[in-house]
Design an enzyme around this catalytic site. Structure first.
Site, PDB file in Angstrom:
ATOM      1  N   GLY A 185      38.324  31.603  35.323  1.00 40.56           N
ATOM      2  CA  GLY A 185      37.350  31.256  36.346  1.00 40.56           C
ATOM      3  C   GLY A 185      36.533  30.031  36.012  1.00 40.56           C
ATOM      4  O   GLY A 185      36.026  29.360  36.901  1.00 40.56           O
ATOM      5  N   ASP A 210      37.636  27.307  33.824  1.00 44.71           N
ATOM      6  CA  ASP A 210      38.513  26.142  33.839  1.00 44.71           C
ATOM      7  C   ASP A 210      39.701  26.450  34.756  1.00 44.71           C
ATOM      8  O   ASP A 210      40.811  26.715  34.318  1.00 44.71           O
ATOM      9  CB  ASP A 210      38.981  25.830  32.412  1.00 44.71           C
ATOM     10  CG  ASP A 210      39.684  24.480  32.301  1.00 44.71           C
ATOM     11  OD1 ASP A 210      39.855  23.814  33.332  1.00 44.71           O
ATOM     12  OD2 ASP A 210      40.073  24.115  31.172  1.00 44.71           O
ATOM     13  N   ASN A 245      29.767  35.674  42.941  1.00 44.33           N
ATOM     14  CA  ASN A 245      30.656  34.607  43.385  1.00 44.33           C
ATOM     15  C   ASN A 245      31.645  35.113  44.428  1.00 44.33           C
ATOM     16  O   ASN A 245      32.071  36.264  44.390  1.00 44.33           O
ATOM     17  CB  ASN A 245      31.382  33.970  42.189  1.00 44.33           C
ATOM     18  CG  ASN A 245      32.773  34.536  41.968  1.00 44.33           C
ATOM     19  OD1 ASN A 245      33.726  34.173  42.657  1.00 44.33           O
ATOM     20  ND2 ASN A 245      32.888  35.451  41.007  1.00 44.33           N
ATOM     21  N   GLY A 268      37.032  32.398  45.889  1.00 45.17           N
ATOM     22  CA  GLY A 268      38.267  32.480  46.664  1.00 45.17           C
ATOM     23  C   GLY A 268      39.427  31.705  46.057  1.00 45.17           C
ATOM     24  O   GLY A 268      40.246  31.125  46.793  1.00 45.17           O
ATOM     25  N   PHE A 269      39.507  31.706  44.724  1.00 48.54           N
ATOM     26  CA  PHE A 269      40.634  31.050  44.038  1.00 48.54           C
ATOM     27  C   PHE A 269      40.783  29.589  44.448  1.00 48.54           C
ATOM     28  O   PHE A 269      41.894  29.110  44.732  1.00 48.54           O
ATOM     29  CB  PHE A 269      41.962  31.777  44.305  1.00 48.54           C
ATOM     30  CG  PHE A 269      42.105  33.140  43.686  1.00 48.54           C
ATOM     31  CD1 PHE A 269      41.258  33.584  42.689  1.00 48.54           C
ATOM     32  CD2 PHE A 269      43.120  33.987  44.121  1.00 48.54           C
ATOM     33  CE1 PHE A 269      41.412  34.852  42.112  1.00 48.54           C
ATOM     34  CE2 PHE A 269      43.294  35.251  43.560  1.00 48.54           C
ATOM     35  CZ  PHE A 269      42.430  35.684  42.551  1.00 48.54           C
ATOM     36  N   SER A 271      40.557  40.360  42.091  1.00 43.40           N
ATOM     37  CA  SER A 271      39.437  39.604  42.643  1.00 43.40           C
ATOM     38  C   SER A 271      39.064  40.179  44.004  1.00 43.40           C
ATOM     39  O   SER A 271      39.947  40.465  44.825  1.00 43.40           O
ATOM     40  CB  SER A 271      39.803  38.131  42.791  1.00 43.40           C
ATOM     41  OG  SER A 271      38.832  37.455  43.570  1.00 43.40           O
ATOM     42  N   ASN A 306      37.679  38.475  46.299  1.00 42.59           N
ATOM     43  CA  ASN A 306      37.394  37.330  47.169  1.00 42.59           C
ATOM     44  C   ASN A 306      38.599  36.759  47.913  1.00 42.59           C
ATOM     45  O   ASN A 306      38.485  35.737  48.583  1.00 42.59           O
ATOM     46  CB  ASN A 306      36.720  36.230  46.347  1.00 42.59           C
ATOM     47  CG  ASN A 306      35.422  36.723  45.727  1.00 42.59           C
ATOM     48  OD1 ASN A 306      34.652  37.414  46.377  1.00 42.59           O
ATOM     49  ND2 ASN A 306      35.212  36.394  44.464  1.00 42.59           N
ATOM     50  N   THR A 307      39.756  37.411  47.772  1.00 37.95           N
ATOM     51  CA  THR A 307      40.937  37.058  48.572  1.00 37.95           C
ATOM     52  C   THR A 307      41.287  38.272  49.419  1.00 37.95           C
ATOM     53  O   THR A 307      41.481  39.360  48.869  1.00 37.95           O
ATOM     54  CB  THR A 307      42.124  36.686  47.663  1.00 37.95           C
ATOM     55  OG1 THR A 307      41.798  35.487  46.931  1.00 37.95           O
ATOM     56  CG2 THR A 307      43.379  36.436  48.484  1.00 37.95           C
ATOM     57  N   LYS A 316      45.064  42.268  35.186  1.00 31.51           N
ATOM     58  CA  LYS A 316      43.594  42.326  35.181  1.00 31.51           C
ATOM     59  C   LYS A 316      43.148  43.233  36.308  1.00 31.51           C
ATOM     60  O   LYS A 316      43.526  43.033  37.471  1.00 31.51           O
ATOM     61  CB  LYS A 316      42.997  40.929  35.356  1.00 31.51           C
ATOM     62  CG  LYS A 316      41.478  40.897  35.212  1.00 31.51           C
ATOM     63  CD  LYS A 316      40.964  39.464  35.137  1.00 31.51           C
ATOM     64  CE  LYS A 316      39.471  39.421  34.847  1.00 31.51           C
ATOM     65  NZ  LYS A 316      38.987  38.026  34.695  1.00 31.51           N
ATOM     66  N   ASN A 325      37.536  42.831  36.002  1.00 31.76           N
ATOM     67  CA  ASN A 325      37.113  41.753  36.880  1.00 31.76           C
ATOM     68  C   ASN A 325      35.685  42.032  37.369  1.00 31.76           C
ATOM     69  O   ASN A 325      35.032  42.957  36.881  1.00 31.76           O
ATOM     70  CB  ASN A 325      38.088  41.632  38.066  1.00 31.76           C
ATOM     71  CG  ASN A 325      38.260  40.199  38.532  1.00 31.76           C
ATOM     72  OD1 ASN A 325      37.300  39.443  38.631  1.00 31.76           O
ATOM     73  ND2 ASN A 325      39.491  39.818  38.833  1.00 31.76           N
ATOM     74  N   GLY A 339      28.337  39.675  34.885  1.00 30.14           N
ATOM     75  CA  GLY A 339      27.168  39.651  34.027  1.00 30.14           C
ATOM     76  C   GLY A 339      26.688  41.033  33.649  1.00 30.14           C
ATOM     77  O   GLY A 339      27.449  42.007  33.653  1.00 30.14           O
ATOM     78  N   GLY A 357      29.769  41.424  31.068  1.00 30.08           N
ATOM     79  CA  GLY A 357      28.413  41.665  30.593  1.00 30.08           C
ATOM     80  C   GLY A 357      28.188  41.468  29.107  1.00 30.08           C
ATOM     81  O   GLY A 357      27.297  42.094  28.530  1.00 30.08           O
ATOM     82  N   TYR A 369      31.907  34.711  30.045  1.00 29.49           N
ATOM     83  CA  TYR A 369      31.744  33.671  31.062  1.00 29.49           C
ATOM     84  C   TYR A 369      30.275  33.631  31.470  1.00 29.49           C
ATOM     85  O   TYR A 369      29.525  32.749  31.070  1.00 29.49           O
ATOM     86  CB  TYR A 369      32.662  33.933  32.251  1.00 29.49           C
ATOM     87  CG  TYR A 369      32.645  32.878  33.352  1.00 29.49           C
ATOM     88  CD1 TYR A 369      31.624  31.950  33.474  1.00 29.49           C
ATOM     89  CD2 TYR A 369      33.675  32.814  34.293  1.00 29.49           C
ATOM     90  CE1 TYR A 369      31.622  30.995  34.488  1.00 29.49           C
ATOM     91  CE2 TYR A 369      33.684  31.859  35.309  1.00 29.49           C
ATOM     92  CZ  TYR A 369      32.647  30.960  35.402  1.00 29.49           C
ATOM     93  OH  TYR A 369      32.645  30.011  36.402  1.00 29.49           O
TER      94      TYR A 369
END
Length: 373
Positions: A75, A77, A123, A126-127, A188, A190-191, A223, A252, A281, A310, A331
């Protein structure tokens, strides 16, 4: 004194309130520049300040040598533009992506939000990425990496769910010789529809195609989401065994909004409950550790786990490792704590090993269960 943690980040996050995505893009551009000049004075200073080498932190897992157990999570890079720099920042491995076969812009902005009261991020990127072909072209220009480099594969938004397996395969074919390990990201939020691919029958089709193509036997991971129930996670564990996966990445981001302190997100004026996206987080820490524990217990430690979610401190890292994670990834914690965090975690882990009378980090994996025997 940690200047980043006590001066720079409070200024950027709370006073100036810099846009998180803009700041991320500037950071990646800087790292890209540094990665083009590997022998520069700046890189030498980074290594001296941020790296910690100790044989007790090394592990050889699934045929790869990890100088330490702390990696960069997928996420950050997305296009692999800074693949050569991560070892200079203290990481023991790094995961690029998420990359999709088709280049795609991702979701509309704003799509990345800080929740400082919760030490979290929300976040819904959306890839967004330049596509597998662009990443392949870039990685072919890279020199040899000093640490294992993983590649996280996602489904292109334009690809129908019933064609998902082929989409993952198309990306893998382009990149299979360029990554040290690969991750099937079906978790994810977000897709649209992506998490439905965690269903055993859908995931089975993806893993079957990839392993048929995987003649070089590159380590392959899946994942998973923290929001799955135990039955669904058990099904994925069964698939991991059937398709001889190298391991499972847990976890995730979460769609849960339980017990968040943030009432209103400044950029939108809405509450986190009203905003779509995944939370990373500190709010994710306990649930991801629970999932790690469950996987370890179900497999008796026979399937390697990469723990993520976290991690801000040596204590957080130790908890995940002793719960069963062979490796960990950071991250959001790294964003809040700053570049010194990796070295501080590694130093703290060495202290934990000494306090526990252990000679290597490998001995600490699943320690809480070993102590129960």
């Amino acid at each position: 004194m940690d200047i980043y943690k006590f001066a720079i980040s409070p200024l950027l996050f709370n006073v100036v309130k810099t846009d998180p995505e803009w700041l991320h893009q500037q950071t990646i551009r800087s790292f890209n520049w540094l990665s083009q000049t590997p022998a520069s004075w700046a890189n030498q200073r980074l290594q001296k300040s941020l790296c910690l080498y100790d044989s007790r932190l090394e592990q050889n897992l699934f045929g790869l040598n990890f100088p330490n157990p702390v990696g960069l999570a997928a996420g950050f890079d997305k296009d692999g533009v800074a693949a050569g720099i991560w070892s200079n920042l203290g990481f023991g491995f790094a995961e690029l992506g998420t990359v999709t076969f088709h280049a795609q812009p991702g979701n509309p902005r704003p799509r990345l939000f800080r929740l400082p009261l919760d030490k979290a991020a929300l976040n819904r990127m959306g890839f967004n990425n330049l596509g597998a072909a662009a990443m392949a072209a870039r990685l072919k220009q890279e020199s040899t990496h000093l640490i294992p480099i993983g590649i996280n594969l996602g489904k292109s938004k334009v690809t129908p769910l019933e064609e998902a397996a082929q989409d993952y395969l198309d990306s893998f074919r382009l990149l299979k010789d360029l990554g040290d390990y690969f991750v099937v990201n079906v978790s994810s939020p977000n897709t649209p529809g992506l998490r439905s691919l965690q269903d055993a029958s859908m995931l089975s089709a993806i893993l079957n195609l990839l392993q048929q193509e995987n003649t070089a036997q590159k380590p392959l991971f899946v994942k998973i989401a923290p929001d799955l129930d135990w039955v669904a996670i058990a099904d994925i564990i069964s698939l991991a065994k059937t398709y001889q996966l190298a391991g499972i990445i847990a976890t995730n981001t979460t769609i849960s909004r339980d017990e968040l302190k943030t009432q209103v997100i400044d950029q939108t004026g809405k509450s986190p409950q009203e905003e779509a996206g995944g939370i990373s987080g500190e709010p994710l820490r306990d649930r991801s550790t629970e999932v790690i524990r469950f996987i370890w217990q179900q497999t008796q430690g026979q399937i390697p786990i990469i723990g993520v979610g976290g991690i801000f401190s040596p204590e957080d890292a130790w908890e995940k490792i002793t719960a069963g994670a062979s490796l960990i990834q950071v991250y959001t914690g790294w964003i809040y704590e700053g570049p010194l965090m990796v070295r501080q975690i590694l130093s703290g882990l060495l202290s934990k090993l000494e306090q526990s009378g252990l000679n290597s980090i490998n001995e600490a994996v699943g320690l809480e269960f070993k102590n129960q025997k």
